[in-house]
Design an enzyme around this catalytic site. Structure first.
Site, PDB file in Angstrom:
ATOM      1  N   TYR A  45       2.141   1.188   4.125  1.00 49.27           N
ATOM      2  CA  TYR A  45       2.430   2.611   4.328  1.00 49.27           C
ATOM      3  C   TYR A  45       1.161   3.463   4.408  1.00 49.27           C
ATOM      4  O   TYR A  45       1.239   4.691   4.454  1.00 49.27           O
ATOM      5  CB  TYR A  45       3.313   3.126   3.188  1.00 49.27           C
ATOM      6  N   ASP A  83       1.602  -5.970  -8.367  1.00 49.79           N
ATOM      7  CA  ASP A  83       2.770  -5.507  -7.631  1.00 49.79           C
ATOM      8  C   ASP A  83       2.568  -4.024  -7.442  1.00 49.79           C
ATOM      9  O   ASP A  83       2.193  -3.304  -8.381  1.00 49.79           O
ATOM     10  CB  ASP A  83       4.076  -5.783  -8.378  1.00 49.79           C
ATOM     11  N   SER A  84       2.734  -3.585  -6.235  1.00 48.94           N
ATOM     12  CA  SER A  84       2.459  -2.186  -5.938  1.00 48.94           C
ATOM     13  C   SER A  84       3.489  -1.660  -4.967  1.00 48.94           C
ATOM     14  O   SER A  84       4.177  -2.416  -4.290  1.00 48.94           O
ATOM     15  CB  SER A  84       1.040  -2.032  -5.365  1.00 48.94           C
ATOM     16  N   PHE A  88      -3.008  -0.986   5.561  1.00 46.60           N
ATOM     17  CA  PHE A  88      -1.812  -1.765   5.865  1.00 46.60           C
ATOM     18  C   PHE A  88      -0.626  -1.119   5.177  1.00 46.60           C
ATOM     19  O   PHE A  88      -0.764  -0.148   4.426  1.00 46.60           O
ATOM     20  CB  PHE A  88      -1.981  -3.224   5.428  1.00 46.60           C
ATOM     21  N   ARG A 121      -4.767   0.575  -6.441  1.00 44.77           N
ATOM     22  CA  ARG A 121      -5.247  -0.763  -6.790  1.00 44.77           C
ATOM     23  C   ARG A 121      -6.668  -0.697  -7.339  1.00 44.77           C
ATOM     24  O   ARG A 121      -7.014  -1.388  -8.307  1.00 44.77           O
ATOM     25  CB  ARG A 121      -5.162  -1.688  -5.576  1.00 44.77           C
ATOM     26  N   ASN A 174      -0.474 -12.101   0.667  1.00 44.92           N
ATOM     27  CA  ASN A 174      -0.883 -10.990   1.535  1.00 44.92           C
ATOM     28  C   ASN A 174      -2.408 -11.012   1.687  1.00 44.92           C
ATOM     29  O   ASN A 174      -3.132 -10.717   0.732  1.00 44.92           O
ATOM     30  CB  ASN A 174      -0.422  -9.669   0.905  1.00 44.92           C
ATOM     31  N   LYS A 207     -11.630   4.181  -0.044  1.00 40.46           N
ATOM     32  CA  LYS A 207     -10.301   3.810  -0.516  1.00 40.46           C
ATOM     33  C   LYS A 207     -10.361   3.185  -1.907  1.00 40.46           C
ATOM     34  O   LYS A 207      -9.559   3.521  -2.788  1.00 40.46           O
ATOM     35  CB  LYS A 207      -9.635   2.843   0.464  1.00 40.46           C
TER      36      LYS A 207
END
Length: 201
Positions: free
Chosen positions: A155, A70-71, A153, A180, A10, A174
């Site tokens: 949701y 992993d999120s 990106f 993250r 990603n 953010k």
């Protein structure tokens, strides 16, 4: 700078990792830059389990420091869904916009006070075969009623924190509050003893 491989395909995640890890002294390489082509299956039932699977798969291929995350989005009214299935919610091949649309359809009629949700991030970092660091981070918010904002990106356009969505925050804003960003700050604390040792050597 210490090079570290981002075990993800990603590009948005690679960019976030670079932005946050660069001040910590890491040069984040994408899988492509490391000449690695792999798509680890996320078969674990937890975020931490999937992060470990991805990090170990890439580390086994390159034997270089590797980081994976992993999120996902956990919505209280949906019993914690989409959770670990966030990236594949609704089936393979859907776009981010289609997944957001599905989520909003499932949330139709859910009142404001019951729209709470959280983003969760689990990180696994292989420094070497014997040193594996794990940490997590969360950000509490709620699900909006329609997508708003042009950035982000997944949701992000419907995940509201205060009066704005993730997709309305600039990168600095953010990173300061995101799941993250918080997980990586926790990782920084775990890495500190190893960085100090490397500097001494």
């Amino acid at each position: 700078m210490t090079q570290i491989i981002a075990a993800t395909n990603n590009p948005h995640k690679v960019e976030e990792l670079r932005r946050i890890l660069a001040p910590m002294g890491f040069e984040v390489l994408s899988l492509g830059q490391a000449n690695i082509s792999v798509h680890p299956e996320e078969t674990a039932e937890t975020f931490t389990g999937n992060a470990l699977l991805k990090a170990q798969t890439v580390f086994d291929l390159c034997a270089l420091p590797t980081i994976a995350d992993d999120s996902g989005l956990c919505v209280k009214a949906l019993g914690g869904r989409p959770g670990v299935h966030s990236a594949r919610y609704g089936g393979e091949g859907l776009s981010d916009a289609q997944r957001v649309s599905r989520l909003l359809q499932e949330m139709e009629g859910v009142p404001e006070k019951e729209r709470s949700a959280k983003f969760v991030c689990a990180i696994c970092c292989f420094l070497n075969r014997d040193t594996v660091l794990e940490c997590t981070g969360e950000c509490e918010g709620r699900i909006g009623y329609e997508p708003v904002g042009e950035d982000g990106f997944g949701y992000d356009p419907v995940f509201m924190v205060g009066g704005r969505s993730y997709a309305q925050l600039n990168a600095e804003e953010k990173d300061a509050i995101s799941h993250r960003g918080r997980a990586l700050k926790n990782l920084q604390e775990l890495l500190a003893p190893y960085q100090a040792r490397a500097a001494a050597d």
